[in-house]
Design a protein around this motif. Sequence first.
Motif, PDB file in Angstrom:
ATOM      1  N   VAL A  31       7.098   5.205 -16.122  1.00 56.81           N
ATOM      2  CA  VAL A  31       8.116   5.367 -15.075  1.00 56.81           C
ATOM      3  C   VAL A  31       9.242   4.363 -15.270  1.00 56.81           C
ATOM      4  O   VAL A  31      10.437   4.686 -15.101  1.00 56.81           O
ATOM      5  CB  VAL A  31       7.465   5.212 -13.681  1.00 56.81           C
ATOM      6  N   ALA A  32       8.866   3.120 -15.627  1.00 54.69           N
ATOM      7  CA  ALA A  32       9.900   2.109 -15.847  1.00 54.69           C
ATOM      8  C   ALA A  32      10.793   2.489 -17.015  1.00 54.69           C
ATOM      9  O   ALA A  32      12.005   2.218 -17.006  1.00 54.69           O
ATOM     10  CB  ALA A  32       9.238   0.755 -16.099  1.00 54.69           C
ATOM     11  N   ALA A  33      10.200   3.147 -18.029  1.00 56.84           N
ATOM     12  CA  ALA A  33      11.002   3.544 -19.184  1.00 56.84           C
ATOM     13  C   ALA A  33      12.008   4.629 -18.833  1.00 56.84           C
ATOM     14  O   ALA A  33      13.118   4.665 -19.387  1.00 56.84           O
ATOM     15  CB  ALA A  33      10.074   4.021 -20.300  1.00 56.84           C
ATOM     16  N   PHE A  34      11.641   5.518 -17.919  1.00 55.19           N
ATOM     17  CA  PHE A  34      12.540   6.626 -17.570  1.00 55.19           C
ATOM     18  C   PHE A  34      13.398   6.337 -16.339  1.00 55.19           C
ATOM     19  O   PHE A  34      14.480   6.891 -16.198  1.00 55.19           O
ATOM     20  CB  PHE A  34      11.728   7.900 -17.316  1.00 55.19           C
ATOM     21  N   ARG A  35      12.924   5.488 -15.430  1.00 51.96           N
ATOM     22  CA  ARG A  35      13.662   5.264 -14.181  1.00 51.96           C
ATOM     23  C   ARG A  35      14.175   3.837 -14.036  1.00 51.96           C
ATOM     24  O   ARG A  35      14.796   3.522 -13.041  1.00 51.96           O
ATOM     25  CB  ARG A  35      12.748   5.585 -12.996  1.00 51.96           C
ATOM     26  N   GLY A  36      13.870   2.984 -14.950  1.00 55.22           N
ATOM     27  CA  GLY A  36      14.354   1.618 -14.876  1.00 55.22           C
ATOM     28  C   GLY A  36      13.217   0.647 -14.619  1.00 55.22           C
ATOM     29  O   GLY A  36      12.196   0.976 -14.014  1.00 55.22           O
ATOM     30  N   ALA A  37      13.429  -0.613 -15.073  1.00 57.95           N
ATOM     31  CA  ALA A  37      12.387  -1.623 -14.969  1.00 57.95           C
ATOM     32  C   ALA A  37      12.061  -1.983 -13.534  1.00 57.95           C
ATOM     33  O   ALA A  37      10.958  -2.455 -13.237  1.00 57.95           O
ATOM     34  CB  ALA A  37      12.809  -2.873 -15.746  1.00 57.95           C
ATOM     35  N   ASP A  38      13.018  -1.775 -12.614  1.00 55.09           N
ATOM     36  CA  ASP A  38      12.767  -2.132 -11.216  1.00 55.09           C
ATOM     37  C   ASP A  38      11.674  -1.286 -10.581  1.00 55.09           C
ATOM     38  O   ASP A  38      11.101  -1.669  -9.550  1.00 55.09           O
ATOM     39  CB  ASP A  38      14.058  -1.987 -10.398  1.00 55.09           C
ATOM     40  N   SER A  39      11.370  -0.144 -11.153  1.00 53.84           N
ATOM     41  CA  SER A  39      10.364   0.747 -10.567  1.00 53.84           C
ATOM     42  C   SER A  39       8.937   0.408 -11.014  1.00 53.84           C
ATOM     43  O   SER A  39       7.976   0.999 -10.512  1.00 53.84           O
ATOM     44  CB  SER A  39      10.670   2.198 -10.944  1.00 53.84           C
ATOM     45  N   TYR A  40       8.771  -0.571 -11.956  1.00 54.64           N
ATOM     46  CA  TYR A  40       7.440  -0.864 -12.490  1.00 54.64           C
ATOM     47  C   TYR A  40       6.534  -1.509 -11.456  1.00 54.64           C
ATOM     48  O   TYR A  40       5.412  -1.053 -11.214  1.00 54.64           O
ATOM     49  CB  TYR A  40       7.561  -1.771 -13.716  1.00 54.64           C
ATOM     50  N   LEU A  41       7.025  -2.568 -10.787  1.00 53.44           N
ATOM     51  CA  LEU A  41       6.182  -3.287  -9.831  1.00 53.44           C
ATOM     52  C   LEU A  41       5.820  -2.428  -8.624  1.00 53.44           C
ATOM     53  O   LEU A  41       4.641  -2.411  -8.212  1.00 53.44           O
ATOM     54  CB  LEU A  41       6.871  -4.576  -9.387  1.00 53.44           C
ATOM     55  N   PRO A  42       6.781  -1.666  -8.027  1.00 53.02           N
ATOM     56  CA  PRO A  42       6.384  -0.785  -6.918  1.00 53.02           C
ATOM     57  C   PRO A  42       5.337   0.253  -7.339  1.00 53.02           C
ATOM     58  O   PRO A  42       4.421   0.556  -6.572  1.00 53.02           O
ATOM     59  CB  PRO A  42       7.704  -0.114  -6.516  1.00 53.02           C
ATOM     60  N   ALA A  43       5.492   0.783  -8.562  1.00 50.87           N
ATOM     61  CA  ALA A  43       4.501   1.755  -9.034  1.00 50.87           C
ATOM     62  C   ALA A  43       3.132   1.097  -9.174  1.00 50.87           C
ATOM     63  O   ALA A  43       2.092   1.687  -8.819  1.00 50.87           O
ATOM     64  CB  ALA A  43       4.946   2.341 -10.374  1.00 50.87           C
ATOM     65  N   LEU A  44       3.100  -0.130  -9.681  1.00 46.95           N
ATOM     66  CA  LEU A  44       1.843  -0.847  -9.839  1.00 46.95           C
ATOM     67  C   LEU A  44       1.182  -1.109  -8.495  1.00 46.95           C
ATOM     68  O   LEU A  44      -0.024  -0.877  -8.308  1.00 46.95           O
ATOM     69  CB  LEU A  44       2.086  -2.162 -10.584  1.00 46.95           C
ATOM     70  N   VAL A  45       1.966  -1.591  -7.521  1.00 46.52           N
ATOM     71  CA  VAL A  45       1.424  -1.928  -6.203  1.00 46.52           C
ATOM     72  C   VAL A  45       0.929  -0.683  -5.480  1.00 46.52           C
ATOM     73  O   VAL A  45      -0.085  -0.717  -4.761  1.00 46.52           O
ATOM     74  CB  VAL A  45       2.497  -2.656  -5.364  1.00 46.52           C
ATOM     75  N   ALA A  46       1.594   0.455  -5.670  1.00 42.46           N
ATOM     76  CA  ALA A  46       1.232   1.671  -4.948  1.00 42.46           C
ATOM     77  C   ALA A  46       0.054   2.406  -5.585  1.00 42.46           C
ATOM     78  O   ALA A  46      -0.791   2.974  -4.879  1.00 42.46           O
ATOM     79  CB  ALA A  46       2.444   2.601  -4.863  1.00 42.46           C
ATOM     80  N   THR A  47      -0.019   2.405  -6.923  1.00 39.84           N
ATOM     81  CA  THR A  47      -1.031   3.237  -7.583  1.00 39.84           C
ATOM     82  C   THR A  47      -2.395   2.563  -7.718  1.00 39.84           C
ATOM     83  O   THR A  47      -3.421   3.245  -7.683  1.00 39.84           O
ATOM     84  CB  THR A  47      -0.544   3.652  -8.981  1.00 39.84           C
TER      85      THR A  47
END
Length: 662
Positions: free
Chosen positions: A154-170
């Motif tokens: 997700v970070a690769a396609f939507r930007g690095a800022d989306s990595y931590l929220p994805a980690l915390v949510a999933t």
Amino acid sequence: MTAASVQRPEAIGPDGRRRVRLRTVLVGLSILAVIFVLSTSSIVLRPPGTDWSAWWPACGVAIGVAARCERRHLWSFIGAAGAVSGLASLIAGRELPVAACIGVAVAVEVWVGATVLRRSDRAPRLNTAGDLYRLLLCALSSSVAFAAVAGTAVAAFRGADSYLPALVATVPAHAAGVLLIAPLLIPRRREPGVASRVESVAVWIALALVILVCFGINVGLPIAFLVSVPLTWGATRLAPRSALWIMVVTAIAVTTLSLFGRGPFSFGGMSPDVSVLMVQLFNLSFGLVALTLIVLTAQRRHLSRTVVESASLFRAAFDFSPLGYAVVTKTPTGPIVDQLNSAGRDLLVLHEGDPVRIADHLSDDSLVALDEIIGKYGEVRRTQWQGAMTLRDGRSVQVLISSLASDLDHDSLAVQFFDITEQQRVQQTAREDLLRAGEVQQALLPKNLTPLTGYDVAGTCVPAKTVGGDFYDWYRVDGGLAFSLGDVMGKGVGAGMIAATARAALRSARHDGDVTVAVARAADTLTIEAASASSFATLFHGRLRADTGEFDYVDAGHGLAFILRADGSVGRLASVDVPLGIDLGGDWTTHSDILHPGDALIAFSDGLLDLYDGTLATLDYVVDLARDAASPNALAANLTELAHRAPELEDDSTVLVIRRDR
């Protein structure tokens, strides 16, 4: 699809294999359909304003099935689960690259979870605290693996800022899915609940009411903890399977009501990300508590039932054992009998209800011995003893006394006893018979020390047991003397019987001047006797002509005979034949030698070797004793004394001495 549900194809016929393959495919497609529906539902029903679902039950189904899947189907299932999950993400509206990466992440997650959950390629279990720890490790490692792969994509396609929220949510979403759903697919012991049907219904009703109050009517009050009441009730009273379903239904209800803006975690009452996190933490926390209670309660029930069954078996063994059993307790006034089984009452000639007083049954000597064995009251002594005691009526009992392991003070003792009076009588009779047999065997040995004018003859036999396998013999024949020394392999009655047979066979040929005839008769007899007893015998047998001192002899595997000449020199006598009882089909060899005045013929058994170093060097010791002995009788007496001084005879010790005086 699973090891438990699919029979191995090689165990059935072709038609059966086709049916098994078809059933496997149908089961697999059904499971994949469930994963697809759950994945699609989780994406579609995610809270508004968020990219990730509150929890992901599909991963629990996939990991639970993969952990039980046969190895030959495992990788196919992992790939199919990843493909179905990616397809569900694509259909639910995610971009193709993101959906493809989520499919890969799901495959990695299922592989990691199944690897952790499987036990050396065996189906997982959920019976002990160790199994629960393995499940927690599976939930954590698999969810982190998914978050790492999916978050990176997700970070690769939507930007690095989306990595931590994805980690915390999933991570919590997938961990909750594994923790709540996978236990339904993990086999466990069938532990029945203790609740009645009415109580079971009451648990479900209570759960519904609490959820309705906390998450239906209530909007903002922090009373979600009340859900723990019916959960704890169900976990400790219902069967484990029912308690697991209560846990799953609670998670579904809480997540759904929160999605629709109800309850303290309402997605409309706070920011979506915070609401999602609160629901996830609630599902994880109550799921962990409920699982712990379910596993530990089921384990306690299993242990309790095992203890009860063991106690029942012990009670049955105690009551119906053919041996006497008693539980004895040390008291200030002496030991008393707390429990006594029926066999013990029969042995002591007691009726049901009669008091059991130890002093009434044990003899005075045995009472004193008992006090010394178990010690006094208050004396901490771990007792383990067995031996014979005597009753007042004269009977003997074998007694085994041991402290009960559960009694730290060792005041309680388990006593096992049985009557050995008849056994002792039989043993005493056998000992007496054996003594008589030994006396008879000794009586058969020659006693005449001067059977032949001009010659001095002596012999001795010290058996290792009451009856031995060695023998020596001499008797008058025409013109001289016949003599023998034999050694039967083994000791005891069996060897003694073979020795007596050999002696009788040799004597039966006393009128035949050829020594090989006597040996052949003994060999024919022993070939049958020794073969049935898996034994053999060595033999030195000869005939002496009194006027010349010449003698003929046969040495059948014995090899322990020599002539001590008058000048002190020693000549070994040849031994070329095999022992009696070993039939090689050959003839016996006759050897000849002569005794001059002052010469002595000495033959002995190998038991004499064991009195020294056990080697043929012992021959030198025997020669020295013979030189120092004043007569054959003195030599026999010296060797007898030597045998009696040995702490334990390993074999019979026998010697035969013939000396020519003139």
